[in-house]
Design an enzyme around this catalytic site. Structure first.
Site, short mmCIF file in Angstrom:
data_model
loop_
_atom_site.label_atom_id
_atom_site.label_comp_id
_atom_site.label_asym_id
_atom_site.label_seq_id
_atom_site.Cartn_x
_atom_site.Cartn_y
_atom_site.Cartn_z
N ARG A 174 0.09 6.65 7.39
CA ARG A 174 0.12 6.74 5.92
C ARG A 174 -0.47 8.06 5.43
NH1 ARG A 174 1.39 1.60 3.86
NH2 ARG A 174 0.51 -0.17 4.97
N LYS A 193 17.06 4.60 0.64
CA LYS A 193 17.86 4.76 1.86
C LYS A 193 19.34 4.67 1.53
CE LYS A 193 14.70 3.53 5.52
NZ LYS A 193 14.34 2.55 6.55
N LYS A 226 0.82 -1.19 0.00
CA LYS A 226 0.00 0.00 0.00
C LYS A 226 0.86 1.25 0.00
CE LYS A 226 -3.08 -2.33 3.23
NZ LYS A 226 -3.56 -2.28 4.63
N GLY A 227 2.12 1.11 0.31
CA GLY A 227 3.00 2.26 0.54
C GLY A 227 3.08 3.26 -0.60
N PHE A 271 14.01 5.19 10.14
CA PHE A 271 12.67 4.71 9.84
C PHE A 271 11.72 5.89 9.65
CE2 PHE A 271 8.53 2.81 10.31
CZ PHE A 271 8.68 1.71 9.49
N VAL A 272 11.14 5.97 8.46
CA VAL A 272 10.29 7.11 8.13
C VAL A 272 8.84 6.68 7.87
CG1 VAL A 272 12.15 8.54 7.19
CG2 VAL A 272 10.96 6.94 5.67
N GLU A 319 7.49 2.43 -6.44
CA GLU A 319 7.70 1.97 -5.07
C GLU A 319 7.82 3.15 -4.11
OE1 GLU A 319 7.48 0.00 -2.81
OE2 GLU A 319 8.71 -1.79 -2.93
N ASP A 320 7.43 2.92 -2.86
CA ASP A 320 7.54 3.98 -1.86
C ASP A 320 8.99 4.18 -1.41
OD1 ASP A 320 7.65 1.51 -0.56
OD2 ASP A 320 6.23 2.04 1.02
N ASP A 365 14.83 -0.06 0.77
CA ASP A 365 15.69 -0.16 1.94
C ASP A 365 16.76 -1.21 1.65
OD1 ASP A 365 16.81 -0.26 4.44
OD2 ASP A 365 15.06 -1.02 5.48
N ASP A 376 3.99 3.54 6.26
CA ASP A 376 3.37 3.28 7.55
C ASP A 376 4.34 2.75 8.58
OD1 ASP A 376 3.66 0.66 6.28
OD2 ASP A 376 2.45 -0.09 7.94
#
Ligand code: IMP
Ligand code: MG
Length: 196
Positions: free
Chosen positions: A168, A134, A46-47, A155-156, A102-103, A106, A162
């Site tokens: 979100r 990242k 969902k990101g 971590f964001v 993509e959100d 990482d 989320d």
């Protein structure tokens, strides 16, 4: 969970205006690069939802959109690399110029899995557009063709991203206060597979 969403944010990394400007620039670049081609945007649920809808509107070309949902196992602040498809694409990618939206990248393990899955379906081309990348050593060698922002290894949340399905809807990208996820990890069951 407090009533004030912003109270859980330690620092705003990328504000609403900066997001808007960068997404517009990415849209312009993609418009230029994909002119005359059969563009299919694939958003990873969902990101990527917020990024996907803003980016799609910034691309001045006829295009199609589709979505894929991937699940990962393990603590929600880390990627385990063990993934499976929760929701597959509705349409075939055969002959299409695919752009995966993509959100955040990482470890790159999720993206690697998605690219491997798409490659066998005979698209004309596959490229990747990641809002966030990242800045860290990645265990897998992954090429991200369009990058919104390179961010520090923290971590964001926000703008689609989320923590445990929360935050979100923040209109910016922020760093979540550490005590927020420590207390949640104490109080809630973690490690459940779930859509991201
Ligand atoms: P990767 O497989 O390690 O590259 O992780 C990618 C996925 O993990 C993203 O699509 C996100 O769902 C999630 N993720 C990684 N880092 C963060 C973060 O800082 N905040 C929120 N989600 C993240
Ligand atoms: Mg997630």
């Amino acid at each position: 969970m407090g009533a004030d969403l912003d109270a859980d944010i330690e620092e705003v990394l990328i504000d609403q205006q900066a997001l808007q400007r960068r997404v517009a620039a990415l849209g312009e670049q993609i418009t230029h690069d994909y002119a005359g081609r059969d563009l299919l945007l694939i958003g990873i649920l969902k990101g990527a939802i917020m990024f996907m809808v803003d980016l799609a509107r910034a691309i001045r070309l006829p295009l199609a959109i589709d979505f894929m949902a991937i699940s990962s196992y393990g603590a929600s602040t880390r990627s385990s690399g063990v993934v499976r498809i929760l929701k597959d694409l509705d349409e075939s990618v055969d002959g299409k110029d695919v752009l995966v939206v993509e959100d955040i990248i990482d470890t790159g393990l999720t993206l690697k899995y998605i690219l491997r899955t798409l490659a066998v379906r005979r698209p004309a081309s596959v490229k990747v557009c990641g809002l966030l990348l990242k800045q860290k050593a990645r265990p897998v060698n992954i090429e991200v063709d369009y990058v919104g922002f390179v961010i520090p290894d923290r971590f964001v949340v926000g703008y689609g991203l989320d923590y445990a399905e929360r935050y979100r809807n923040l209109p910016y990208i922020g760093v979540l206060k550490r005590e927020r996820y420590i207390s949640m990890e104490d109080g809630e069951a973690e490690g459940e597979p779930g859509p991201r």
